[in-house]
Design a protein around this motif. Structure first.
Motif, PDB file in Angstrom:
ATOM      1  N   GLY A 128       3.938  -1.536   3.706  1.00 31.24           N
ATOM      2  CA  GLY A 128       3.593  -0.147   3.465  1.00 31.24           C
ATOM      3  C   GLY A 128       4.803   0.543   2.895  1.00 31.24           C
ATOM      4  O   GLY A 128       5.911   0.422   3.430  1.00 31.24           O
ATOM      5  N   ILE A 188      -2.469   3.688   5.981  1.00 28.37           N
ATOM      6  CA  ILE A 188      -1.516   2.594   5.730  1.00 28.37           C
ATOM      7  C   ILE A 188      -0.941   2.105   7.057  1.00 28.37           C
ATOM      8  O   ILE A 188      -0.742   0.915   7.268  1.00 28.37           O
ATOM      9  N   SER A 235       5.519   4.261   1.630  1.00 25.46           N
ATOM     10  CA  SER A 235       5.019   5.587   1.324  1.00 25.46           C
ATOM     11  C   SER A 235       5.873   6.648   1.998  1.00 25.46           C
ATOM     12  O   SER A 235       5.373   7.579   2.598  1.00 25.46           O
ATOM     13  N   ARG A 289      -1.492  -0.931  -4.052  1.00 24.84           N
ATOM     14  CA  ARG A 289      -2.832  -0.390  -3.798  1.00 24.84           C
ATOM     15  C   ARG A 289      -2.688   0.999  -3.203  1.00 24.84           C
ATOM     16  O   ARG A 289      -1.723   1.278  -2.496  1.00 24.84           O
ATOM     17  N   THR A 290      -3.673   1.821  -3.482  1.00 25.73           N
ATOM     18  CA  THR A 290      -3.641   3.181  -2.953  1.00 25.73           C
ATOM     19  C   THR A 290      -4.382   3.255  -1.618  1.00 25.73           C
ATOM     20  O   THR A 290      -5.437   2.641  -1.448  1.00 25.73           O
ATOM     21  N   ASN A 291      -3.798   3.985  -0.682  1.00 25.55           N
ATOM     22  CA  ASN A 291      -4.468   4.253   0.591  1.00 25.55           C
ATOM     23  C   ASN A 291      -3.962   5.613   1.073  1.00 25.55           C
ATOM     24  O   ASN A 291      -3.009   6.141   0.508  1.00 25.55           O
ATOM     25  N   SER A 348      -3.433  -0.253   8.201  1.00 24.90           N
ATOM     26  CA  SER A 348      -3.605  -1.382   7.299  1.00 24.90           C
ATOM     27  C   SER A 348      -2.527  -2.441   7.505  1.00 24.90           C
ATOM     28  O   SER A 348      -2.793  -3.633   7.520  1.00 24.90           O
ATOM     29  N   GLU A 378       0.831  -1.196   0.000  1.00 26.33           N
ATOM     30  CA  GLU A 378       0.000   0.000   0.000  1.00 26.33           C
ATOM     31  C   GLU A 378       0.869   1.251   0.000  1.00 26.33           C
ATOM     32  O   GLU A 378       1.927   1.291   0.621  1.00 26.33           O
ATOM     33  N   THR A 379       0.388   2.245  -0.716  1.00 23.21           N
ATOM     34  CA  THR A 379       1.119   3.501  -0.789  1.00 23.21           C
ATOM     35  C   THR A 379       0.126   4.654  -0.926  1.00 23.21           C
ATOM     36  O   THR A 379      -1.020   4.458  -1.312  1.00 23.21           O
ATOM     37  N   SER A 380       0.601   5.838  -0.578  1.00 18.36           N
ATOM     38  CA  SER A 380      -0.189   7.043  -0.825  1.00 18.36           C
ATOM     39  C   SER A 380       0.520   7.786  -1.943  1.00 18.36           C
ATOM     40  O   SER A 380       1.538   8.451  -1.721  1.00 18.36           O
ATOM     41  N   LYS A 416      -4.019  -6.250   6.373  1.00 17.51           N
ATOM     42  CA  LYS A 416      -4.757  -6.014   5.126  1.00 17.51           C
ATOM     43  C   LYS A 416      -3.811  -5.875   3.940  1.00 17.51           C
ATOM     44  O   LYS A 416      -4.202  -6.048   2.793  1.00 17.51           O
ATOM     45  N   CYS A 417      -2.588  -5.497   4.252  1.00 18.38           N
ATOM     46  CA  CYS A 417      -1.570  -5.521   3.205  1.00 18.38           C
ATOM     47  C   CYS A 417      -0.282  -6.006   3.824  1.00 18.38           C
ATOM     48  O   CYS A 417      -0.163  -6.064   5.052  1.00 18.38           O
TER      49      CYS A 417
END
Lengths: 247, 748
Positions: B97, B85, B99, B78-80, B88, B40-42, B93-94
């Motif tokens: 992270g 994150i 980001s 995936r974007t969050n 998450s 996950e990343t922003s 969920k992932c």
């Protein structure tokens, strides 16, 4: 002797050479409807070539053949159509080994669409009964004796309802004990009024069934006559010589 | 365990042979274990995390890609939002992270960090016409920051909170600056560079000398330390092998602009051909192309942004392929010489070698003169062979298809010495007991290896050569060579592949411990079998090769039957009727030429002359073998037709049937039975003839076995197995042909 009936085949000055070798020099012959003609002669005299010329298995070098008013040497003539009306029986039977007896008989009428499958089947049954091989209908030719095979070959030719039958030494490849059964079929056919030309070495048979006998020597008809005269009082020296050897 | 593997393999192979099926095998090396990690990343934090179109780009993204590739698994981004994150990841969920998370004790309470991958400090971004000169000047100015960032923390602890605008995203912060709603921004140094790259009216002011130096790390759940450790190993590995540096440099060179696509975005594909039987330059590690040449090409791919596709071919054929443009680059330890220079262009040399002798340890050869009258061996058209031809005229030279066969000549005593490049020699001596190197060829010229590129293809040449020169200059090439030469004789993974790291810690090699009782030849055979087929999934060469062999044979047989039937019909019709004179003459020529030349020569001609523009080797081989087979099939069918007695045709014709009708109903059915055994034999010989397909770069069964030999130096076992498989297929084919024949024969 029905020489007064109409002429079915009119052959004039027929000649055939294989390269330099002239097999047939000049043959003239009228074949009348219903006539049975035997052709005899020493081997290599050209009698088979002559017979095979009539349905163009050999293409003549010169001369003319008119079959029921059609010049069969005319390039425009459809030979395949003509051959349907000329049945031929070979010395070596030439049955189709991968087809049963009945299939052998039915193949040409069905494939050429002159009969339906059902008509051809009925015709085959009728012919098989005539030659006395109804029980062999579903056998492959390899299961049959030579005599039986030749009878089937005759039936196969007859299935096309030909106007004339050509027999090319039909018993030469047979064991002696089988010759009789084949000759009997041919005799029955002669008696039924079929026009026939028979190349044969069976002099007795030729004498018995023929209306006329031709002696071919050196590519020409050396002598022709009714059987009693030809065999009883041969004029040609070669014929006398030939008869003295074979009789 | 080992025995079970063996049985399973034999079982699978037999099933494969029996069914004659083609096994579909994934060749995707990148995702060997099929694992997918969710990251996950922003993506609003250039240059670390952003998107170009739909593609995730940025330093974080590419490092994650490189690491996951190294680990041998797939990535799903995936974007969050930044804050989410951090929730998450611990909740599972992932998996990761990524980001731009700065490592802090506070965060370390909830998540685990990877080793740091970037170091940044806080800077000020302001319009170019700003009056701000030092950090004191910020007092009273409006400062915009992104909520939750280090910059926000720094701003709120050093300046008046009423003057700070807390924005949700960097876009909003930049909007503040550009519309005059804020005077300055406090932000991470790299992000600042990216922002300024995108907004020419802004500048970076590195004036916050008391700001903390931060380190970025990727975050993992505290429950998944195994993943973190594995990730760290691979991260360390890409830092060691220079890939990390390449990524960082790439973003720097592009000015940290948020328009920069991912480092791994490819501008295209460079097709590279090699003969992978020349370690340490060209080799295979399982399904992976390895060796100095291969990794230099990979590095060139990274630097240029091109995808590198490797293909294998024989050494000689690689040059031809390059000349004809069937591939872009040839990388197979090509010595630069004038003769080759006439055919292809060479890049700047990347390696220097000279010729040495490999001899048995007990050899009494001491000087070149000792070689007089002796038999020596070398690879065909290699520099060693050239040297031997020019300088060792008094010796009897054997030229072998590859180095490994040449080495076998020495081991088996057929030759007293092998003339070979020093690097190869070291590899060979390291891998085989009882051999030594004699560096006595003092008149051998030092040679230089270069990559080869088609003459006139300046675009490709400049692309590859510029990248190569850069890699030579920055030491990457040296590092690659150092990596391979320090592992000489070992079967190692690519410098850029994670397998290397894993194998050092002993992954799949150490399962040879179970039954120590079984000793002697059986154990040795088992070991060899393990090494040849099980280790590094080498059996895949056999499977892939078998698949190709079966495809080529089947397609060629169909082409051959169709072509052969047509030609046979033409020829028979001509024989019987005298028609079709011209077509018959063409058919006759075809049969004469095909039957009069070797199939291998035909294959090469068709590949290199007829189908110059195509590189679908399997298709070309199928066509070539089909054309070849057609000539034989034609004559078989014709003789089958001739063998049907003449009376059959006469009987048909006398009944009024046409020639064609007679053919289809009477002659061909009988001919078919006549030719069945011969057609079966043709199929069998076709299967075996396809073994020369390797000459046009196809990996068929024989070539597959060859490649294994090249890797393991086991001369015999791979070939024996290939032979057994050929034999098995032939037996199966024979069985079916017999049955068909019996059925046809019993019919009448």
């Amino acid at each position: 002797m029905p020489t007064d009936s109409e002429v079915l085949i009119e052959i004039r000055d027929l000649g055939k050479s294989f390269g330099d070798h002239e097999v047939l020099r000049s043959i003239d012959l009228d074949v009348h409807k219903g006539e049975v003609i035997s052709i005899i002669g020493p081997s290599g005299c050209g009698k088979s070539t002559f017979l095979r010329s009539i349905n163009l298995l050999e293409v003549p070098t010169h001369g003319s053949i008119v079959f029921e008013g059609i010049d069969i040497l005319d390039p425009k003539t459809d030979v395949d159509l003509l051959r349907r009306r000329i049945g031929m029986v070979f010395q070596s039977f030439n049955l189709f080994p991968h087809k049963t007896v009945k299939e052998n008989i039915m193949m040409a009428p069905v494939k050429l669409q002159v009969m339906t499958e059902g008509e051809a089947s009925a015709k085959a049954d009728e012919l098989l009964a005539k030659i006395g091989l109804s029980d062999k209908a579903d056998q492959y030719p390899s299961r049959l004796s030579g005599g039986q095979q030749q009878r089937v070959a005759i039936a196969r030719a007859l299935a096309m309802n030909p106007d004339v039958m050509l027999f090319d030494e039909p018993t030469s490849a047979l064991d002696p004990e089988m010759v009789g059964e084949v000759l009997k079929i041919i005799k029955d056919l002669a008696d039924s009024g079929m026009t026939m030309l028979v190349v044969t070495h069976e002099m007795g048979f030729a004498r018995e069934i023929s209306d006329r006998v031709l002696f071919i020597n050196d590519g020409t008809i050396a002598e022709e006559n009714v059987p009693e005269e030809l065999f009883g009082n041969p004029q040609n020296e070669r014929l006398r010589d030939f008869l003295s050897k074979v009789l | 365990m080992q025995r079970k593997q063996l049985i399973a393999l034999v079982a699978v192979m037999s099933v494969l042979c029996l069914m004659g099926t083609s096994l579909c095998v994934s060749t995707d090396v990148e995702a060997a274990d099929g694992r997918t990690l969710v990251v996950e990343t922003s993506p609003d934090f250039a240059p670390f995390d952003y998107q170009v179109g739909k593609e995730y780009a940025g330093i974080d993204m590419d490092i994650v890609r490189a690491v996951c590739n190294d680990m041998g698994c797939n990535v799903e981004f995936r974007t969050n939002t930044f804050d989410s994150i951090l929730m998450s990841v611990p909740s599972g969920k992932c998996d990761i992270g990524a980001s731009g998370f700065s490592i802090s004790e506070e965060r370390a309470q909830i998540v685990d960090f990877s080793i740091p991958y970037a170091e940044i400090n806080q800077v000020v971004v302001a319009p170019k016409d700003t009056t701000i000169q030092d950090k004191e000047d910020l007092n009273g100015k409006i400062i915009s920051v992104q909520t939750g960032t280090t910059g926000a923390d720094y701003a709120s602890s050093n300046y008046d909170r009423n003057n700070i605008k807390f924005q949700k995203t960097y876009s909003d912060v930049l909007l503040d600056l550009n519309t005059g709603k804020a005077d300055a921004e406090i932000v991470d140094s790299t992000v600042a560079l990216a922002q300024c790259a995108a907004n020419p009216n802004l500048q970076v002011l590195d004036i916050l000398d008391d700001s903390p130096v931060e380190q970025y790390g990727f975050i993992f759940s505290k429950d998944n330390t195994a993943l973190r450790d594995e990730f760290n190993d691979s991260l360390q590995h890409i830092m060691d092998n220079g890939l990390y540096d390449m990524i960082m440099e790439y973003y720097e060179e592009n000015g940290y602009s948020p328009e920069t696509p991912s480092f791994f975005t490819t501008k295209g594909t460079i097709v590279v051909e090699t003969s992978p039987d020349f370690p340490p330059y060209d080799n295979m590690h399982g399904q992976e192309y390895t060796g100095i040449d291969m990794d230099i090409m990979r590095a060139i791919g990274y630097v240029t942004g091109y995808n590198i596709e490797f293909r294998q071919n024989t050494f000689d054929s690689v040059i031809v392929s390059v000349q004809q443009g069937k591939c872009d680059v040839g990388a197979s330890g090509f010595t630069i010489n004038d003769e080759r220079r006439e055919k292809v262009d060479f890049t700047t040399p990347y390696a220097e070698i000279h010729q040495v002798l490999v001899v048995k340890e007990d050899s009494n050869i001491q000087t070149k003169e000792d070689l007089r009258g002796k038999t020596i061996t070398s690879q065909l058209s290699s520099s060693g062979a050239d040297y031997a031809t020019d300088h060792l005229k008094d010796s009897n030279l054997i030229q072998q298809k590859d180095y490994n066969i040449a080495l076998l000549d020495v081991i088996s005593g057929k030759a007293v010495a092998e003339v070979v490049d020093n690097t190869v020699a070291e590899a060979q001596v390291a891998a085989n007991d009882g051999l030594k190197i004699l560096d006595i060829l003092d008149d051998a010229e030092v040679e230089y290896y270069g990559l080869i590129i088609k003459k006139g293809n300046t675009e490709m040449y400049n692309l590859v050569n510029d990248a190569l020169e850069k890699l030579i200059a920055d030491g990457t090439v040296d590092r690659i060579i150092e990596y391979y030469t320090s592992h000489i004789g070992e079967d190692i993974a690519s410098y850029y592949s994670g397998d290397a790291a894993r194998e050092d810690t002993g992954g799949d090699d150490d399962d040879d411990d179970d039954d120590a009782a079984a000793v002697g030849w059986w154990q040795e055979l088992k070991d060899r079998f393990h090494n040849d087929f099980l280790k590094n999934d080498r059996y895949m060469y056999i499977f892939d090769g078998l698949k190709n062999t079966l495809i080529i044979t089947a397609v060629a047989l169909v082409i051959g039957l169709v072509l052969g039937s047509i030609v046979a019909m033409v020829r028979s019709t001509h024989d019987m009727t005298g028609k079709l004179k011209i077509i018959n003459a063409i058919c006759h020529l075809y049969i004469t030429v095909i039957r009069g030349t070797p199939v291998m020569v035909q294959l090469l001609l068709i590949y290199y002359v007829v189908f110059v523009s195509s590189d679908n080797g399997i298709l070309i081989a199928s066509v070539a073998f089909g054309i070849n087979s057609g000539a034989y099939v034609a004559e078989v069918i014709r003789s089958g037709i001739t063998a049907v007695p003449k009376g059959q045709m006469e009987a048909c014709r006398s009944l009024g049937m046409s020639n064609r009708m007679a053919m289809t109903n009477v002659i061909l059915p009988q001919a078919f039975r006549n030719i069945m055994p011969a057609i079966g034999n043709e199929g069998i010989s076709l299967l075996k003839e396809t073994s020369v397909a390797g000459y046009i770069g196809i990996m068929d069964l024989t070539r597959g076995a060859d490649i294994i030999r090249g890797q393991t130096y086991d001369a015999l076992l791979p070939i024996l197995v290939a032979a057994a498989i050929y034999l098995a297929i032939v037996l199966v084919l024979t069985f079916f042909i017999r049955r068909l024949e019996r059925r046809l024969n019993s019919a009448y």
